[in-house]
Design a protein around this motif. Structure first.
Motif, PDB file in Angstrom:
ATOM      1  N   LEU A 100      33.652  90.670 -51.583  1.00  0.00           N
ATOM      2  CA  LEU A 100      33.656  89.572 -52.562  1.00  0.00           C
ATOM      3  C   LEU A 100      34.080  90.068 -53.937  1.00  0.00           C
ATOM      4  O   LEU A 100      34.945  89.486 -54.590  1.00  0.00           O
ATOM      5  CB  LEU A 100      32.269  88.946 -52.677  1.00  0.00           C
ATOM      6  CG  LEU A 100      31.845  87.934 -51.637  1.00  0.00           C
ATOM      7  CD1 LEU A 100      30.424  87.469 -51.909  1.00  0.00           C
ATOM      8  CD2 LEU A 100      32.800  86.759 -51.574  1.00  0.00           C
ATOM      9  N   TRP A 106      37.319  88.110 -59.694  1.00  0.00           N
ATOM     10  CA  TRP A 106      35.967  87.766 -59.244  1.00  0.00           C
ATOM     11  C   TRP A 106      35.038  87.390 -60.399  1.00  0.00           C
ATOM     12  O   TRP A 106      34.238  86.478 -60.285  1.00  0.00           O
ATOM     13  CB  TRP A 106      35.359  88.902 -58.432  1.00  0.00           C
ATOM     14  CG  TRP A 106      33.925  88.653 -58.055  1.00  0.00           C
ATOM     15  CD1 TRP A 106      32.821  89.294 -58.537  1.00  0.00           C
ATOM     16  CD2 TRP A 106      33.441  87.676 -57.125  1.00  0.00           C
ATOM     17  NE1 TRP A 106      31.690  88.785 -57.964  1.00  0.00           N
ATOM     18  CE2 TRP A 106      32.040  87.776 -57.095  1.00  0.00           C
ATOM     19  CE3 TRP A 106      34.052  86.713 -56.325  1.00  0.00           C
ATOM     20  CZ2 TRP A 106      31.238  86.966 -56.291  1.00  0.00           C
ATOM     21  CZ3 TRP A 106      33.253  85.910 -55.524  1.00  0.00           C
ATOM     22  CH2 TRP A 106      31.862  86.049 -55.521  1.00  0.00           C
ATOM     23  N   LEU A 113      34.370  77.826 -50.823  1.00  0.00           N
ATOM     24  CA  LEU A 113      34.169  78.180 -49.423  1.00  0.00           C
ATOM     25  C   LEU A 113      33.326  77.119 -48.749  1.00  0.00           C
ATOM     26  O   LEU A 113      32.734  76.265 -49.413  1.00  0.00           O
ATOM     27  CB  LEU A 113      33.509  79.551 -49.292  1.00  0.00           C
ATOM     28  CG  LEU A 113      32.099  79.707 -49.860  1.00  0.00           C
ATOM     29  CD1 LEU A 113      31.069  79.699 -48.746  1.00  0.00           C
ATOM     30  CD2 LEU A 113      32.011  81.010 -50.632  1.00  0.00           C
ATOM     31  N   CYS A 115      30.243  76.994 -45.739  1.00  0.00           N
ATOM     32  CA  CYS A 115      29.311  77.834 -44.986  1.00  0.00           C
ATOM     33  C   CYS A 115      28.535  76.956 -44.014  1.00  0.00           C
ATOM     34  O   CYS A 115      27.936  75.950 -44.423  1.00  0.00           O
ATOM     35  CB  CYS A 115      28.355  78.552 -45.941  1.00  0.00           C
ATOM     36  SG  CYS A 115      27.263  79.718 -45.105  1.00  0.00           S
ATOM     37  N   ALA A 122      24.362  83.990 -43.604  1.00  0.00           N
ATOM     38  CA  ALA A 122      25.548  83.869 -44.468  1.00  0.00           C
ATOM     39  C   ALA A 122      25.239  82.997 -45.679  1.00  0.00           C
ATOM     40  O   ALA A 122      25.633  83.318 -46.802  1.00  0.00           O
ATOM     41  CB  ALA A 122      26.724  83.294 -43.686  1.00  0.00           C
ATOM     42  N   ARG A 123      24.512  81.921 -45.451  1.00  0.00           N
ATOM     43  CA  ARG A 123      24.164  81.018 -46.554  1.00  0.00           C
ATOM     44  C   ARG A 123      23.358  81.772 -47.622  1.00  0.00           C
ATOM     45  O   ARG A 123      23.644  81.683 -48.816  1.00  0.00           O
ATOM     46  CB  ARG A 123      23.366  79.831 -46.035  1.00  0.00           C
ATOM     47  CG  ARG A 123      23.055  78.814 -47.104  1.00  0.00           C
ATOM     48  CD  ARG A 123      22.279  77.616 -46.528  1.00  0.00           C
ATOM     49  NE  ARG A 123      22.108  76.598 -47.536  1.00  0.00           N
ATOM     50  CZ  ARG A 123      21.170  76.619 -48.489  1.00  0.00           C
ATOM     51  NH1 ARG A 123      20.308  77.622 -48.551  1.00  0.00           N
ATOM     52  NH2 ARG A 123      21.092  75.650 -49.378  1.00  0.00           N
ATOM     53  N   TYR A 126      25.680  84.163 -49.618  1.00  0.00           N
ATOM     54  CA  TYR A 126      26.506  83.516 -50.640  1.00  0.00           C
ATOM     55  C   TYR A 126      25.675  83.058 -51.835  1.00  0.00           C
ATOM     56  O   TYR A 126      26.095  83.221 -52.983  1.00  0.00           O
ATOM     57  CB  TYR A 126      27.287  82.345 -50.046  1.00  0.00           C
ATOM     58  CG  TYR A 126      28.417  82.796 -49.152  1.00  0.00           C
ATOM     59  CD1 TYR A 126      29.444  83.594 -49.644  1.00  0.00           C
ATOM     60  CD2 TYR A 126      28.457  82.429 -47.814  1.00  0.00           C
ATOM     61  CE1 TYR A 126      30.482  84.017 -48.828  1.00  0.00           C
ATOM     62  CE2 TYR A 126      29.499  82.842 -46.993  1.00  0.00           C
ATOM     63  CZ  TYR A 126      30.501  83.632 -47.502  1.00  0.00           C
ATOM     64  OH  TYR A 126      31.533  84.055 -46.700  1.00  0.00           O
ATOM     65  N   HIS A 129      24.932  85.893 -54.064  1.00  0.00           N
ATOM     66  CA  HIS A 129      26.085  86.445 -54.766  1.00  0.00           C
ATOM     67  C   HIS A 129      26.783  85.416 -55.657  1.00  0.00           C
ATOM     68  O   HIS A 129      27.982  85.499 -55.902  1.00  0.00           O
ATOM     69  CB  HIS A 129      27.061  87.064 -53.762  1.00  0.00           C
ATOM     70  CG  HIS A 129      26.521  88.331 -53.203  1.00  0.00           C
ATOM     71  ND1 HIS A 129      25.749  88.373 -52.069  1.00  0.00           N
ATOM     72  CD2 HIS A 129      26.581  89.602 -53.657  1.00  0.00           C
ATOM     73  CE1 HIS A 129      25.372  89.604 -51.835  1.00  0.00           C
ATOM     74  NE2 HIS A 129      25.867  90.373 -52.791  1.00  0.00           N
ATOM     75  N   CYS A 131      26.987  81.892 -55.547  1.00  0.00           N
ATOM     76  CA  CYS A 131      27.576  80.632 -55.105  1.00  0.00           C
ATOM     77  C   CYS A 131      26.554  79.511 -55.247  1.00  0.00           C
ATOM     78  O   CYS A 131      25.354  79.742 -55.143  1.00  0.00           O
ATOM     79  CB  CYS A 131      28.009  80.729 -53.638  1.00  0.00           C
ATOM     80  SG  CYS A 131      29.350  81.897 -53.370  1.00  0.00           S
ATOM     81  N   MET A 147      30.660  75.235 -51.081  1.00  0.00           N
ATOM     82  CA  MET A 147      30.105  76.089 -52.123  1.00  0.00           C
ATOM     83  C   MET A 147      31.230  76.512 -53.055  1.00  0.00           C
ATOM     84  O   MET A 147      32.389  76.559 -52.660  1.00  0.00           O
ATOM     85  CB  MET A 147      29.449  77.333 -51.540  1.00  0.00           C
ATOM     86  CG  MET A 147      28.241  77.077 -50.677  1.00  0.00           C
ATOM     87  SD  MET A 147      27.547  78.661 -50.116  1.00  0.00           S
ATOM     88  CE  MET A 147      25.928  78.136 -49.629  1.00  0.00           C
ATOM     89  N   THR A 149      31.894  79.576 -56.291  1.00  0.00           N
ATOM     90  CA  THR A 149      31.345  80.706 -57.029  1.00  0.00           C
ATOM     91  C   THR A 149      31.159  80.277 -58.475  1.00  0.00           C
ATOM     92  O   THR A 149      31.836  79.382 -58.961  1.00  0.00           O
ATOM     93  CB  THR A 149      32.308  81.929 -56.960  1.00  0.00           C
ATOM     94  OG1 THR A 149      33.569  81.546 -57.498  1.00  0.00           O
ATOM     95  CG2 THR A 149      32.459  82.405 -55.528  1.00  0.00           C
TER      96      THR A 149
END
Length: 154
Positions: A100, A106, A113, A115, A122-123, A126, A129, A131, A147, A149
């Motif tokens: 990522l 970034w 994205l 999810c 995974a959820r 994200y 990080h 999201c 989602m 970022t």
């Protein structure tokens, strides 16, 4: 740029090489079968990767011994993170986070994205990080959340 995962394994993030594509296709198949247990495994095929990644920009996490630990693919026209897959033995070791953070811009660019809701790991990744959920929908693989970022992430 060089990284070290939480297992002490050194790796780099680099642009995919043509010779990597068969490895990525197998990794994509394996991780989807391991993760999406609510779907029948025969739903996923080795050939899916070529069509699913067509036209995307792909970066890989490569260990010093050339093993591919994971990859990320982005549809560049709208900064859509389409795929982020990490080999099972490297999950939770910082490889996904490094992929990522290696995305162009970034720190300042907004990426989108989707999810799958049933993919709780995974959820959580994200959300951890940077999201945020902006919407929801349904696909053949199940319900998903849209989602994005958040700009100025650490």
């Amino acid at each position: 740029m060089s990284y070290v995962d939480t297992n002490g394994r050194a790796f780099v993030i680099e642009v995919v090489r043509p010779a990597d594509l068969p490895v990525l296709a197998q990794l994509y198949l394996d991780v989807r079968r391991q993760t999406m247990t609510w779907l029948t495994p025969d739903r996923f095929r080795y050939e899916d990767f070529a069509s699913d990644a067509a036209g995307e920009t792909i970066q890989v996490a490569r260990a010093a011994n050339e093993e591919i630990l994971g990859f990320i693919s982005v549809w560049p026209a709208d900064n859509f993170i389409h795929m982020l897959y990490v080999r099972e033995t490297s999950q939770g070791a910082g490889v996904g986070a490094a992929l990522l953070k290696a995305l162009p811009g970034w720190q300042s660019r907004v990426y989108r994205l989707k999810c799958l809701v049933k993919n709780s790991r995974a959820r959580a990744f994200y959300l951890r990080h940077g999201c945020v959920v902006t919407g929801a929908g349904t696909s053949e693989e199940g319900d998903y959340e849209d989602m994005v970022t958040v700009v100025a992430r650490a």
